[in-house]
Design an enzyme around this catalytic site. Structure first.
Site, short mmCIF file in Angstrom:
data_model
loop_
_atom_site.label_atom_id
_atom_site.label_comp_id
_atom_site.label_asym_id
_atom_site.label_seq_id
_atom_site.Cartn_x
_atom_site.Cartn_y
_atom_site.Cartn_z
N ASP A 61 -49.46 -84.08 -19.53
CA ASP A 61 -49.28 -82.91 -18.68
C ASP A 61 -47.94 -83.01 -17.99
O ASP A 61 -46.98 -83.52 -18.57
CB ASP A 61 -50.45 -82.82 -17.68
N HIS A 97 -49.17 -79.14 -11.90
CA HIS A 97 -50.30 -78.87 -12.78
C HIS A 97 -51.08 -80.13 -13.14
O HIS A 97 -52.30 -80.18 -13.05
CB HIS A 97 -49.82 -78.18 -14.05
N ALA A 201 -56.73 -76.76 -29.61
CA ALA A 201 -58.16 -76.56 -29.40
C ALA A 201 -58.85 -76.04 -30.66
O ALA A 201 -60.05 -76.25 -30.86
CB ALA A 201 -58.40 -75.59 -28.24
N SER A 253 -57.60 -74.20 -18.41
CA SER A 253 -57.26 -75.61 -18.24
C SER A 253 -58.14 -76.26 -17.19
O SER A 253 -58.49 -77.43 -17.30
CB SER A 253 -55.80 -75.80 -17.91
#
Length: 362
Positions: A61, A97, A201, A253
């Protein structure tokens, strides 16, 4: 929230974030009150069984802020990849984030029952700084390198709280992680900018996470599609922010970080289970929503941490193929979600509302 868009570009999303002041001991309980998803998922009950002890969750991240009190003792030495991150140990978050995702997964809370409490507060975060540019002008190769490094450094869960442009290098890294018995959890993406389940994903074997609202309904922000495996809270989710502050945000997220925490709980409780068996336990105990059985909005249903930790899974349970593993059909049950209908009130802790369009946030 963060999407590694790569050179090909990927998902854009509009995010509403509510910024909350840094918590003093007197205000810590107010911060904890904003975590409505803890009650919705019966996390206090789940913590009586498992808190994620000994499980390493890799978080590729923006890095993680080591100065946030709730994350003290939760971070392992990590690594940076690309975009000037090469000398990083995974900390030094410039955007916030990654810090928010870390709080959702493994926040330790504060003395007196305040502050942000994560889903798996005794798990360890392996911070991987793979993105520094808030506009998401990154490279899927950095994410791929981070996943490979995490697999070699003890991660049993990888939380990809974003998406990337399709990349053979990233696909191969995910496949290597799955073969190494790592559970890869990834966000499906945010509507309306994204129209289909995001990469990675949508890869076989990945635990693809969609979002729900406070009432347990499909969240308007969440993408749907045939690759969706599980759903979790994604609306008005409170977590840690840079500078000792807090925030609430909406996006898949957040749901992904929550599910990554649940995976850590299950892996700590059942260390002998393989990655596909962990996924099967989570899907088999999910609370069926929407159309009976698996559907494109909820996958196999809303994640149920208590069920995943305590229910018996019969070997003969019906199953369907999910990527490289199998997943049992979800159970039908009443909605524990209704206990949080009406939501929470931010009250005096709110100091401002920022409405920003971020190309990179899920």
């Amino acid at each position: 929230m963060i999407a590694w868009l790569g050179r090909a570009g990927a998902c854009l999303a509009a995010i509403v974030a509510v910024l909350v002041t840094g918590a003093s001991p007197a205000r810590a309980d107010t911060v904890r009150d904003q975590e409505w998803h803890l009650a919705a998922l019966r996390i206090a009950e789940a913590h009586e069984v498992s808190q994620g002890e000994g499980v390493v969750v890799a978080l590729p991240d923006t890095g993680v802020d080591t100065k946030h009190a709730e994350l003290a003792g939760a971070l392992l030495p990590g690594k940076g990849f690309g975009e000037g991150n090469e000398q990083s140990d995974g900390t030094g978050d410039f955007i916030g984030h990654g810090t928010a995702m870390a709080g959702l997964i493994a926040g330790r809370g504060l003395p007196g029952g305040g502050g942000i409490l994560g889903i798996a507060p005794k798990a360890m975060i392996l911070p991987l700084q793979t993105l520094r540019n808030e506009d998401g002008n990154g490279n899927p190769a950095f994410l791929a390198a981070g996943i490979d490094w995490a697999v070699g450094h003890g991660a049993k869960v990888v939380c990809v709280a974003g998406g990337a442009g399709a990349s053979a290098q990233l696909r191969e890294a995910v496949e290597r992680a799955l073969r190494a018995d790592v559970v890869v959890v990834a966000a499906v993406g945010n509507a309306p900018a994204a129209k289909a389940v995001a990469f990675p994903a949508n890869l076989p074997g990945v635990l693809a996470v969609a979002g729900t609202d406070r009432d347990g309904n499909h969240a308007a922000i969440s993408v749907s599609g045939p690759e969706v495996v599980i759903a979790a809270p994604a609306v008005d989710i409170a977590s840690t922010r840079l500078g000792g502050k807090y925030m609430t945000a909406t996006g898949t997220s957040d749901a992904t970080a929550i599910v990554a925490g649940v995976v850590a709980l299950v892996r700590a409780k059942y260390p002998a289970l393989s990655g596909p068996e962990v996924v099967r336990r989570i899907t088999a105990t999910a609370i069926d929503k929407g159309k009976p059985g698996r559907d494109d909005e909820f996958g196999f249903g809303i994640v149920d941490p208590v069920g995943a930790l305590t229910m018996e899974i019969a070997p003969e349970s019906p199953s369907v193929s999910v990527g490289s593993g199998g997943a049992a059909a979800p159970r039908k049950t009443g909605g524990v979600w209704w206990i949080v209908a009406g939501g929470v009130v931010l009250g005096g802790v709110v100091v401002g509302v920022a409405l920003r369009r971020r190309a990179s946030r899920f």
